[in-house]
Design a protein around this motif. Structure first.
Motif, PDB file in Angstrom:
ATOM      1  N   MET A  68      61.206  -7.538 -61.577  1.00 19.46           N
ATOM      2  CA  MET A  68      62.519  -7.640 -60.944  1.00 19.46           C
ATOM      3  C   MET A  68      63.511  -8.453 -61.778  1.00 19.46           C
ATOM      4  O   MET A  68      64.574  -8.817 -61.298  1.00 19.46           O
ATOM      5  CB  MET A  68      62.385  -8.249 -59.549  1.00 19.46           C
ATOM      6  CG  MET A  68      61.588  -7.392 -58.582  1.00 19.46           C
ATOM      7  SD  MET A  68      62.296  -5.739 -58.334  1.00 19.46           S
ATOM      8  CE  MET A  68      63.778  -6.106 -57.405  1.00 19.46           C
ATOM      9  N   GLN A  69      63.163  -8.721 -63.031  1.00 20.82           N
ATOM     10  CA  GLN A  69      64.073  -9.441 -63.919  1.00 20.82           C
ATOM     11  C   GLN A  69      65.397  -8.691 -64.035  1.00 20.82           C
ATOM     12  O   GLN A  69      65.422  -7.494 -64.298  1.00 20.82           O
ATOM     13  CB  GLN A  69      63.446  -9.594 -65.302  1.00 20.82           C
ATOM     14  CG  GLN A  69      62.272 -10.538 -65.359  1.00 20.82           C
ATOM     15  CD  GLN A  69      62.695 -12.005 -65.290  1.00 20.82           C
ATOM     16  OE1 GLN A  69      63.860 -12.320 -65.499  1.00 20.82           O
ATOM     17  NE2 GLN A  69      61.760 -12.883 -65.001  1.00 20.82           N
ATOM     18  N   GLY A  70      66.499  -9.406 -63.818  1.00 21.42           N
ATOM     19  CA  GLY A  70      67.812  -8.798 -63.960  1.00 21.42           C
ATOM     20  C   GLY A  70      68.259  -7.968 -62.784  1.00 21.42           C
ATOM     21  O   GLY A  70      69.344  -7.368 -62.827  1.00 21.42           O
ATOM     22  N   LYS A  71      67.460  -7.905 -61.732  1.00 25.03           N
ATOM     23  CA  LYS A  71      67.800  -7.111 -60.556  1.00 25.03           C
ATOM     24  C   LYS A  71      68.498  -7.975 -59.508  1.00 25.03           C
ATOM     25  O   LYS A  71      68.171  -9.146 -59.341  1.00 25.03           O
ATOM     26  CB  LYS A  71      66.547  -6.494 -59.934  1.00 25.03           C
ATOM     27  CG  LYS A  71      65.750  -5.588 -60.862  1.00 25.03           C
ATOM     28  CD  LYS A  71      66.477  -4.290 -61.122  1.00 25.03           C
ATOM     29  CE  LYS A  71      65.583  -3.308 -61.905  1.00 25.03           C
ATOM     30  NZ  LYS A  71      66.268  -2.035 -62.171  1.00 25.03           N
ATOM     31  N   ARG A  72      69.451  -7.374 -58.811  1.00 27.78           N
ATOM     32  CA  ARG A  72      70.142  -8.068 -57.719  1.00 27.78           C
ATOM     33  C   ARG A  72      69.742  -7.425 -56.395  1.00 27.78           C
ATOM     34  O   ARG A  72      69.792  -6.206 -56.254  1.00 27.78           O
ATOM     35  CB  ARG A  72      71.659  -7.997 -57.903  1.00 27.78           C
ATOM     36  CG  ARG A  72      72.442  -8.695 -56.805  1.00 27.78           C
ATOM     37  CD  ARG A  72      73.936  -8.676 -57.102  1.00 27.78           C
ATOM     38  NE  ARG A  72      74.245  -9.536 -58.239  1.00 27.78           N
ATOM     39  CZ  ARG A  72      75.060  -9.204 -59.247  1.00 27.78           C
ATOM     40  NH1 ARG A  72      75.617  -7.992 -59.259  1.00 27.78           N
ATOM     41  NH2 ARG A  72      75.294 -10.043 -60.223  1.00 27.78           N
ATOM     42  N   VAL A  73      69.341  -8.272 -55.440  1.00 27.00           N
ATOM     43  CA  VAL A  73      68.837  -7.796 -54.152  1.00 27.00           C
ATOM     44  C   VAL A  73      69.638  -8.427 -53.017  1.00 27.00           C
ATOM     45  O   VAL A  73      69.839  -9.648 -52.989  1.00 27.00           O
ATOM     46  CB  VAL A  73      67.344  -8.171 -53.969  1.00 27.00           C
ATOM     47  CG1 VAL A  73      66.841  -7.685 -52.614  1.00 27.00           C
ATOM     48  CG2 VAL A  73      66.506  -7.588 -55.101  1.00 27.00           C
ATOM     49  N   LEU A  74      70.088  -7.609 -52.087  1.00 29.33           N
ATOM     50  CA  LEU A  74      70.728  -8.101 -50.867  1.00 29.33           C
ATOM     51  C   LEU A  74      69.803  -7.783 -49.707  1.00 29.33           C
ATOM     52  O   LEU A  74      69.375  -6.631 -49.542  1.00 29.33           O
ATOM     53  CB  LEU A  74      72.080  -7.416 -50.654  1.00 29.33           C
ATOM     54  CG  LEU A  74      72.835  -7.765 -49.365  1.00 29.33           C
ATOM     55  CD1 LEU A  74      73.230  -9.245 -49.348  1.00 29.33           C
ATOM     56  CD2 LEU A  74      74.080  -6.889 -49.210  1.00 29.33           C
ATOM     57  N   ILE A  75      69.475  -8.792 -48.902  1.00 29.66           N
ATOM     58  CA  ILE A  75      68.543  -8.594 -47.798  1.00 29.66           C
ATOM     59  C   ILE A  75      69.087  -9.205 -46.513  1.00 29.66           C
ATOM     60  O   ILE A  75      69.454 -10.386 -46.486  1.00 29.66           O
ATOM     61  CB  ILE A  75      67.143  -9.173 -48.141  1.00 29.66           C
ATOM     62  CG1 ILE A  75      66.179  -9.011 -46.965  1.00 29.66           C
ATOM     63  CG2 ILE A  75      67.232 -10.614 -48.603  1.00 29.66           C
ATOM     64  CD1 ILE A  75      64.735  -9.312 -47.316  1.00 29.66           C
ATOM     65  N   THR A  76      69.151  -8.403 -45.467  1.00 30.62           N
ATOM     66  CA  THR A  76      69.572  -8.916 -44.164  1.00 30.62           C
ATOM     67  C   THR A  76      68.369  -9.567 -43.481  1.00 30.62           C
ATOM     68  O   THR A  76      67.228  -9.137 -43.661  1.00 30.62           O
ATOM     69  CB  THR A  76      70.131  -7.805 -43.261  1.00 30.62           C
ATOM     70  OG1 THR A  76      69.083  -6.883 -42.918  1.00 30.62           O
ATOM     71  CG2 THR A  76      71.265  -7.055 -43.943  1.00 30.62           C
ATOM     72  N   GLY A  77      68.629 -10.607 -42.723  1.00 24.61           N
ATOM     73  CA  GLY A  77      67.537 -11.266 -42.009  1.00 24.61           C
ATOM     74  C   GLY A  77      66.512 -11.898 -42.923  1.00 24.61           C
ATOM     75  O   GLY A  77      65.338 -11.970 -42.585  1.00 24.61           O
ATOM     76  N   GLY A  78      66.962 -12.381 -44.062  1.00 26.52           N
ATOM     77  CA  GLY A  78      66.022 -12.948 -45.028  1.00 26.52           C
ATOM     78  C   GLY A  78      65.756 -14.427 -44.839  1.00 26.52           C
ATOM     79  O   GLY A  78      65.233 -15.072 -45.745  1.00 26.52           O
ATOM     80  N   ASN A  79      66.103 -14.962 -43.669  1.00 22.83           N
ATOM     81  CA  ASN A  79      65.902 -16.398 -43.448  1.00 22.83           C
ATOM     82  C   ASN A  79      64.666 -16.719 -42.623  1.00 22.83           C
ATOM     83  O   ASN A  79      64.416 -17.882 -42.298  1.00 22.83           O
ATOM     84  CB  ASN A  79      67.146 -17.031 -42.805  1.00 22.83           C
ATOM     85  CG  ASN A  79      67.465 -16.443 -41.442  1.00 22.83           C
ATOM     86  OD1 ASN A  79      66.777 -15.544 -40.960  1.00 22.83           O
ATOM     87  ND2 ASN A  79      68.518 -16.950 -40.819  1.00 22.83           N
ATOM     88  N   SER A  80      63.869 -15.690 -42.276  1.00 19.89           N
ATOM     89  CA  SER A  80      62.637 -15.926 -41.518  1.00 19.89           C
ATOM     90  C   SER A  80      61.731 -14.711 -41.626  1.00 19.89           C
ATOM     91  O   SER A  80      62.138 -13.641 -42.082  1.00 19.89           O
ATOM     92  CB  SER A  80      62.955 -16.211 -40.037  1.00 19.89           C
ATOM     93  OG  SER A  80      63.543 -15.072 -39.424  1.00 19.89           O
ATOM     94  N   GLY A  81      60.482 -14.881 -41.194  1.00 22.22           N
ATOM     95  CA  GLY A  81      59.545 -13.760 -41.105  1.00 22.22           C
ATOM     96  C   GLY A  81      59.308 -13.044 -42.412  1.00 22.22           C
ATOM     97  O   GLY A  81      59.306 -13.650 -43.497  1.00 22.22           O
ATOM     98  N   ILE A  82      59.121 -11.731 -42.325  1.00 19.16           N
ATOM     99  CA  ILE A  82      58.822 -10.957 -43.524  1.00 19.16           C
ATOM    100  C   ILE A  82      60.004 -10.931 -44.479  1.00 19.16           C
ATOM    101  O   ILE A  82      59.827 -10.805 -45.692  1.00 19.16           O
ATOM    102  CB  ILE A  82      58.368  -9.523 -43.189  1.00 19.16           C
ATOM    103  CG1 ILE A  82      59.464  -8.734 -42.474  1.00 19.16           C
ATOM    104  CG2 ILE A  82      57.104  -9.536 -42.349  1.00 19.16           C
ATOM    105  CD1 ILE A  82      59.110  -7.283 -42.234  1.00 19.16           C
ATOM    106  N   GLY A  83      61.220 -11.063 -43.953  1.00 20.63           N
ATOM    107  CA  GLY A  83      62.388 -11.098 -44.817  1.00 20.63           C
ATOM    108  C   GLY A  83      62.382 -12.309 -45.733  1.00 20.63           C
ATOM    109  O   GLY A  83      62.695 -12.209 -46.921  1.00 20.63           O
TER     110      GLY A  83
END
Length: 274
Positions: free
Chosen positions: A1-16
Motif C-alpha cells: 500500500m506504499q503511496g496509496k491514499r485510502v478514505l474510510i468511513t467509520g474508521g474510529n472503531s471496530g473493523i474500520g
C-alpha cells in the motif's frame, strides 16, 4: 500500500479501526471520515503510532446528506487522488430514528450516505485508476427485502429487518455500480466480515452486548476481508463480487434482478439529490 491514499468511513472503531491501522502500517495514507470526537482523536493516535504517514480525520455526520457533501468538497479541495474508498460505517439502532433529511436512520447511514459520497468522489477515483471501492455489507443482506417506501420509515419498525434491507442496499449498489464502472479502472466489491463484536450493538441491552462479546469474532479477524479487498494485488480488476470472510460467495438474487435494481438506483439517486 506504499503511496496509496485510502478514505474510510467509520474508521474510529471496530473493523474500520483495525483496517485503518493495518493499511497505515503497510504504507498507506489513511484518511478517516468520522465525527469529530474524543473517540476519533484517540483512533488517530492509535493509527498514527504505526503509520508512515500521519492519519487525518475529515469530520462528517453520515446521518446528514449536507454533511456528506461537505466532506466530499473538503476532500476534493485537499486531494487530487484517491486509490481506495472503504464504505465501512454502519449502525443498528434498536428504535426507529428519522434523519434531518427525512430518511430512516439505518438506510440513511448504511446506504444513502455512502451512495452519495461514492458518487461525489467517482471522478477522483477514475483519474486515480486503478482504484477500488469496498462496501462493507453483511450476510444479513440475504434476508433483506427492498421496499423503497420504507426509505422514509417503517410503519412497524423491526431493527433486524431494517438492517438487512440496508445491507441488501449495499449489495445492490455494488452490483449496479460495478456494471456502470466497467472499463473505467475502478472496481467495487462488497463483503461480509463475519459476526464481529463491535460497537454497532451499542444500543442493545447490556446482557445482549455481553453475549455478543463472547460469541462473535474479534475486530482483528473481522477486518481481514476489508484488507484483502483493499490491497490484494490478485484482486485488481475483480469487480461486482461478494466475499464472505475472505472467500468468494453467492449473494442475494435480488441484487441481480434488473427491474428491482433499476428502481432502487432511481430511488437512491432521487433521495440524495443527484
Amino acid at each position: 500500500m506504499q503511496g496509496k491514499r485510502v478514505l474510510i468511513t467509520g474508521g474510529n472503531s471496530g473493523i474500520g479501526l483495525v483496517a485503518a491501522c493495518e493499511l497505515a502500517a503497510a504504507g498507506a495514507e489513511v484518511i478517516l471520515a468520522c465525527r469529530d470526537s474524543d473517540k476519533t482523536r484517540q483512533a488517530l493516535e492509535v493509527i498514527g503510532a504505526g503509520a508512515e504517514i500521519a492519519p487525518v480525520n475529515l469530520a462528517v455526520d453520515l446521518a446528514s446528506l449536507a454533511s456528506v457533501r461537505e466532506l466530499a468538497a473538503t476532500f476534493l479541495a485537499r486531494y487530487d487522488r484517491l486509490d481506495v474508498l472503504i464504505n465501512n460505517a454502519g449502525i443498528m439502532p434498536a428504535e426507529q430514528e428519522i434523519t434531518e433529511d427525512g430518511f430512516e436512520m439505518q438506510m440513511a447511514v448504511n446506504h444513502l450516505s455512502h451512495f452519495l459520497l461514492t458518487h461525489l468522489l467517482l471522478d477522483c477515483l477514475k483519474v486515480s485508476a486503478p482504484a477500488r471501492i469496498v462496501n462493507v455489507s453483511s450476510m444479513m443482506h440475504k434476508k433483506g427485502e427492498m421496499d423503497l417506501a420504507t426509505f422514509t420509515g417503517f410503519h412497524k419498525y423491526k431493527m433486524q429487518a431494517a438492517y438487512s434491507q440496508s445491507k441488501l442496499a449495499n449489495m445492490m449498489f455494488t452490483v449496479e455500480l460495478a456494471e456502470r464502472l466497467n472499463g473505467s479502472g475502478v472496481t467495487v466489491n462488497a463483503l461480509h466480515p463475519g459476526a464481529v463484536a463491535t460497537d454497532i450493538v451499542r444500543s442493545f441491552p447490556w446482557l445482549v452486548r455481553k453475549i455478543v462479546g463472547l460469541l462473535f469474532i474479534s475486530p482483528e479477524k473481522g477486518a481481514k476481508t476489508t484488507m484483502m479487498l483493499a490491497s490484494d494485488p490478485e484482486l485488481e480488476g475483480v469487480s461486482g463480487k461478494y466475499y464472505d470472510q475472505c472467500k468468494l460467495a453467492g449473494y442475494s438474487p435480488v441484487a441481480d434482478d434488473n427491474l428491482q435494481r433499476d428502481a432502487f438506483w432511481a430511488a437512491s439517486t432521487k433521495a440524495v439529490g443527484l
